[in-house]
Write a protein that holds these residues in place. Structure first.
Motif, PDB file in Angstrom:
ATOM      1  N   ALA A 358      31.077  74.970  24.846  1.00 31.28           N
ATOM      2  CA  ALA A 358      32.396  75.387  25.317  1.00 31.28           C
ATOM      3  C   ALA A 358      32.663  76.822  24.902  1.00 31.28           C
ATOM      4  O   ALA A 358      32.893  77.116  23.726  1.00 31.28           O
ATOM      5  CB  ALA A 358      33.466  74.462  24.754  1.00 31.28           C
ATOM      6  N   THR A 359      32.604  77.735  25.849  1.00 32.99           N
ATOM      7  CA  THR A 359      32.867  79.150  25.573  1.00 32.99           C
ATOM      8  C   THR A 359      34.248  79.582  26.029  1.00 32.99           C
ATOM      9  O   THR A 359      34.646  80.724  25.825  1.00 32.99           O
ATOM     10  CB  THR A 359      31.810  80.024  26.272  1.00 32.99           C
ATOM     11  OG1 THR A 359      31.827  79.745  27.675  1.00 32.99           O
ATOM     12  CG2 THR A 359      30.425  79.741  25.710  1.00 32.99           C
ATOM     13  N   SER A 360      34.983  78.656  26.641  1.00 38.08           N
ATOM     14  CA  SER A 360      36.355  78.945  27.073  1.00 38.08           C
ATOM     15  C   SER A 360      37.144  77.649  27.010  1.00 38.08           C
ATOM     16  O   SER A 360      36.590  76.563  26.818  1.00 38.08           O
ATOM     17  CB  SER A 360      36.365  79.509  28.502  1.00 38.08           C
ATOM     18  OG  SER A 360      35.800  78.574  29.408  1.00 38.08           O
ATOM     19  N   SER A 361      38.468  77.733  27.146  1.00 39.35           N
ATOM     20  CA  SER A 361      39.314  76.540  27.100  1.00 39.35           C
ATOM     21  C   SER A 361      38.864  75.551  28.170  1.00 39.35           C
ATOM     22  O   SER A 361      38.652  75.914  29.326  1.00 39.35           O
ATOM     23  CB  SER A 361      40.776  76.921  27.315  1.00 39.35           C
ATOM     24  OG  SER A 361      41.223  77.765  26.263  1.00 39.35           O
ATOM     25  N   THR A 362      38.675  74.310  27.752  1.00 38.01           N
ATOM     26  CA  THR A 362      38.109  73.285  28.630  1.00 38.01           C
ATOM     27  C   THR A 362      38.811  71.966  28.395  1.00 38.01           C
ATOM     28  O   THR A 362      39.179  71.631  27.270  1.00 38.01           O
ATOM     29  CB  THR A 362      36.601  73.113  28.359  1.00 38.01           C
ATOM     30  OG1 THR A 362      35.970  74.390  28.360  1.00 38.01           O
ATOM     31  CG2 THR A 362      35.935  72.231  29.391  1.00 38.01           C
ATOM     32  N   THR A 363      39.008  71.192  29.457  1.00 37.51           N
ATOM     33  CA  THR A 363      39.611  69.866  29.343  1.00 37.51           C
ATOM     34  C   THR A 363      38.609  68.797  29.762  1.00 37.51           C
ATOM     35  O   THR A 363      37.623  69.074  30.449  1.00 37.51           O
ATOM     36  CB  THR A 363      40.863  69.748  30.223  1.00 37.51           C
ATOM     37  OG1 THR A 363      40.495  69.993  31.591  1.00 37.51           O
ATOM     38  CG2 THR A 363      41.922  70.754  29.795  1.00 37.51           C
ATOM     39  N   SER A 364      38.871  67.584  29.311  1.00 35.62           N
ATOM     40  CA  SER A 364      38.111  66.397  29.732  1.00 35.62           C
ATOM     41  C   SER A 364      36.613  66.516  29.486  1.00 35.62           C
ATOM     42  O   SER A 364      35.789  66.230  30.357  1.00 35.62           O
ATOM     43  CB  SER A 364      38.374  66.093  31.216  1.00 35.62           C
ATOM     44  OG  SER A 364      39.737  65.781  31.420  1.00 35.62           O
ATOM     45  N   ILE A 365      36.258  66.927  28.262  1.00 36.92           N
ATOM     46  CA  ILE A 365      34.851  66.910  27.864  1.00 36.92           C
ATOM     47  C   ILE A 365      34.515  65.503  27.385  1.00 36.92           C
ATOM     48  O   ILE A 365      35.123  64.997  26.440  1.00 36.92           O
ATOM     49  CB  ILE A 365      34.586  67.925  26.739  1.00 36.92           C
ATOM     50  CG1 ILE A 365      35.001  69.329  27.174  1.00 36.92           C
ATOM     51  CG2 ILE A 365      33.120  67.893  26.329  1.00 36.92           C
ATOM     52  CD1 ILE A 365      35.035  70.320  26.038  1.00 36.92           C
ATOM     53  N   ILE A 454      40.924  71.716  18.767  1.00 33.15           N
ATOM     54  CA  ILE A 454      40.113  70.615  19.282  1.00 33.15           C
ATOM     55  C   ILE A 454      40.990  69.374  19.308  1.00 33.15           C
ATOM     56  O   ILE A 454      41.426  68.889  18.255  1.00 33.15           O
ATOM     57  CB  ILE A 454      38.876  70.390  18.400  1.00 33.15           C
ATOM     58  CG1 ILE A 454      38.078  71.697  18.281  1.00 33.15           C
ATOM     59  CG2 ILE A 454      38.005  69.264  18.942  1.00 33.15           C
ATOM     60  CD1 ILE A 454      37.139  71.735  17.114  1.00 33.15           C
ATOM     61  N   SER A 455      41.255  68.855  20.491  1.00 35.26           N
ATOM     62  CA  SER A 455      42.138  67.690  20.654  1.00 35.26           C
ATOM     63  C   SER A 455      41.349  66.525  21.225  1.00 35.26           C
ATOM     64  O   SER A 455      40.555  66.692  22.159  1.00 35.26           O
ATOM     65  CB  SER A 455      43.292  68.020  21.599  1.00 35.26           C
ATOM     66  OG  SER A 455      44.030  69.139  21.142  1.00 35.26           O
ATOM     67  N   VAL A 456      41.566  65.345  20.646  1.00 38.18           N
ATOM     68  CA  VAL A 456      40.989  64.124  21.196  1.00 38.18           C
ATOM     69  C   VAL A 456      42.054  63.498  22.090  1.00 38.18           C
ATOM     70  O   VAL A 456      43.093  63.035  21.600  1.00 38.18           O
ATOM     71  CB  VAL A 456      40.569  63.147  20.080  1.00 38.18           C
ATOM     72  CG1 VAL A 456      39.957  61.884  20.677  1.00 38.18           C
ATOM     73  CG2 VAL A 456      39.586  63.823  19.122  1.00 38.18           C
ATOM     74  N   THR A 457      41.815  63.507  23.381  1.00 39.15           N
ATOM     75  CA  THR A 457      42.851  63.058  24.320  1.00 39.15           C
ATOM     76  C   THR A 457      42.815  61.561  24.581  1.00 39.15           C
ATOM     77  O   THR A 457      43.865  60.937  24.762  1.00 39.15           O
ATOM     78  CB  THR A 457      42.724  63.813  25.652  1.00 39.15           C
ATOM     79  OG1 THR A 457      41.404  63.610  26.190  1.00 39.15           O
ATOM     80  CG2 THR A 457      42.956  65.306  25.443  1.00 39.15           C
ATOM     81  N   TYR A 464      34.529  59.375  23.959  1.00 34.43           N
ATOM     82  CA  TYR A 464      35.772  60.092  23.684  1.00 34.43           C
ATOM     83  C   TYR A 464      35.888  61.271  24.646  1.00 34.43           C
ATOM     84  O   TYR A 464      34.879  61.848  25.071  1.00 34.43           O
ATOM     85  CB  TYR A 464      35.790  60.621  22.246  1.00 34.43           C
ATOM     86  CG  TYR A 464      36.022  59.564  21.197  1.00 34.43           C
ATOM     87  CD1 TYR A 464      37.294  59.322  20.702  1.00 34.43           C
ATOM     88  CD2 TYR A 464      34.962  58.825  20.679  1.00 34.43           C
ATOM     89  CE1 TYR A 464      37.509  58.362  19.729  1.00 34.43           C
ATOM     90  CE2 TYR A 464      35.160  57.847  19.719  1.00 34.43           C
ATOM     91  CZ  TYR A 464      36.446  57.623  19.243  1.00 34.43           C
ATOM     92  OH  TYR A 464      36.656  56.661  18.290  1.00 34.43           O
ATOM     93  N   PHE A 465      37.124  61.624  24.966  1.00 39.05           N
ATOM     94  CA  PHE A 465      37.391  62.783  25.814  1.00 39.05           C
ATOM     95  C   PHE A 465      38.097  63.843  24.980  1.00 39.05           C
ATOM     96  O   PHE A 465      39.081  63.563  24.292  1.00 39.05           O
ATOM     97  CB  PHE A 465      38.197  62.380  27.052  1.00 39.05           C
ATOM     98  CG  PHE A 465      37.388  61.578  28.028  1.00 39.05           C
ATOM     99  CD1 PHE A 465      36.727  62.202  29.075  1.00 39.05           C
ATOM    100  CD2 PHE A 465      37.265  60.197  27.882  1.00 39.05           C
ATOM    101  CE1 PHE A 465      35.967  61.464  29.978  1.00 39.05           C
ATOM    102  CE2 PHE A 465      36.496  59.441  28.772  1.00 39.05           C
ATOM    103  CZ  PHE A 465      35.852  60.080  29.831  1.00 39.05           C
TER     104      PHE A 465
END
Length: 471
Positions: A358-365, A454-457, A464-465
């Motif tokens: 992740a080199t930039s802001s990313t969602t739903s990894i 770093i957020s665990v959604t 985990y996402f």
């Protein structure tokens, strides 16, 4: 030793004239080896297939137990001699010609022989070396260049000849009295570019940078083409310099283990420490043979701060996790002993295709369990050229099967920091003396490290996402 394929490992058993073994080598082998083999092969998910080849006889060492002083092994010379003697005793009955590593197991009654260790020459465990005149300079050879440096804020006043005669031979003899070094001094003071306080001796990159700068300064006046190691002596007024003698790059003088025409470059010596958990100790030491560093604090050994960096997580720190992350907790090999994802990736046990960078802001990894060869198994966030943040999914499975709860483990990696000084540090709050499962992030929780949030959604099944917000 290679971390993939089928390396061949000789297993030797030794006792002493005053401590005779009473158990069979077969029973000792079954106690020590299968668990270590299972651990390492399980961590590799089939990429490593260790071939242990025991010589089932007790080899009687020439000296009594007390004559082998492990506390004098810092140079590697005594350790090498001990393992070489075991190899020589076994040689008439064992073919070493295609052996990659050696495990020596000391009889369990040798109680004053407490410390297990890995034998890794300077050539092993690092890709760093000095270079000049087309030669890669590594430790362990007989020709030693001796360089003298001072600093803009610490100018030398004594002659290099007097410094050499007063310190160098005495210094090396105290480290390795039987090692015949041929010293070749360059008798001039080399002025370093930075003040002596500007070199951070806790960072291996700074150590290497310092040594390379000294070599570069000397290069116009010195032929390094056949030099095997470099000794740098700093002016005595440079008080922040760690010692008067520095041997590049890991301060180890060590040889190889010759047998049957084969130079065996690594091995493990199994002492009597952690007797009930021999598999973990051998797995730890063999991981050194494959290039992994210590992740516990070697300078705090024995104190509550020993395991401040990674706590219960990973075999290179606390060999056997303790319940609750407490020094008083009971030992449990299944409370966090899965090898860290970063280390598996270094060993080639996690493919690049299994890493999400992740080199930039990313969602739903989506982050799958570390123990399964499915989806992304490691999330990496580059901080700069030498530092990354890592997140991995520690499921209640495998060597983590007794975790109180699974979750996302976040840790920092700094490749500049040397082994045993905190190259990896688990991030977050924990409830015990050191990190344990209480540090694992759950859905709805987040952590901010060096500007990365770093957020665990959510969690779906065992996956985990994760959401990342970069600085």
């Amino acid at each position: 030793m290679s971390s993939t394929g089928s390396p061949r490992v000789a297993v030797l058993f030794v006792d002493f004239p005053n401590v005779n073994a009473v158990n069979s080598t077969e029973s000792v082998f079954s106690k020590h080896i299968p668990g270590a083999e299972n651990y390492l092969e399980t961590m590799s998910l089939g990429k490593l297939d260790l071939q242990f080849e025991p010589l089932h006889k007790w080899l009687r060492m020439s000296g009594e137990l007390e004559s082998y002083d492990q506390f004098k092994w810092s140079s590697g010379e005594t350790q090498t001699r001990f393992i070489q003697e075991a190899v020589d005793l076994a040689d008439p009955d064992f073919d070493f010609s295609e052996i990659d590593s050696v495990v020596v197991i000391v009889d369990e009654n040798a109680l004053s022989f407490p410390l297990s260790s890995a034998y890794v020459p300077a050539e092993q465990g690092t890709n760093r070396f000095l270079s000049a005149d087309g030669n890669a300079i590594r430790n362990g050879g007989p020709r030693a260049a001796v360089l003298f440096v001072d600093f803009p804020n610490a100018n030398a006043v004594n002659s290099t000849e007097s410094v050499f005669s007063e310190s160098i031979q005495e210094g090396v003899d105290s480290v390795a009295p039987d090692f015949d070094l041929q010293f070749e001094p360059l008798h001039k003071w080399l002025r370093m570019s930075g003040e002596h306080e500007s070199y951070d001796w806790l960072l291996s990159d700074d150590y290497l940078r310092f040594m390379q700068e000294a070599v570069d300064l000397a290069d116009p006046d010195f032929d390094f083409s056949e030099i095997d190691l470099v000794v740098v002596i700093a002016d005595e007024k440079a008080l922040s310099f760690p010692s008067i003698l520095a041997i590049s790059p890991d301060a180890v003088i060590s040889g190889l283990l010759p047998a049957d025409g084969n130079q065996i470059t690594n091995g493990v010596l199994r002492g009597t420490d952690n007797g009930g958990y021999s598999a973990e100790v051998i797995a730890h030491e063999m991981s050194h043979n494959m290039g992994l560093p210590d992740t516990y604090d070697v300078e705090e050994d024995g104190s509550l701060f020993t395991h401040q960096y990674v706590g219960n997580f990973g075999i290179m720190g606390l060999h056997i996790p303790r319940t609750g992350g407490l020094a008083s907790g009971s030992w449990d090999r299944f409370k966090g002993n899965e090898m860290l994802a970063w280390h598996r990736w270094q060993l080639g046990w996690i493919e690049d295709s299994e890493v999400f960078c992740a080199t930039s802001s990313t969602t739903s990894i989506k982050l799958g369990p570390l123990t399964k060869d499915l989806d992304s198994r490691m999330l990496v966030m580059p901080v700069d050229s030498s530092r990354v943040l890592v997140a991995e999914n520690r499921a209640i499975d495998g060597y983590d099967q007794n975790l109180l709860t699974g979750g996302i483990l976040v840790y920092s990696v700094d490749e500049r920091i040397a082994t045993g000084k905190g190259p990896i540090k688990v991030q977050g709050d924990y409830s015990g003396d050191w990190p344990d499962s209480s540090v694992l992030l759950q859905p709805g929780e987040k952590i901010t490290v060096t500007g990365y949030e770093i957020s665990v959604t959510s969690k779906v099944g065992n996956n985990y996402f994760i959401e990342i917000s970069t600085p």
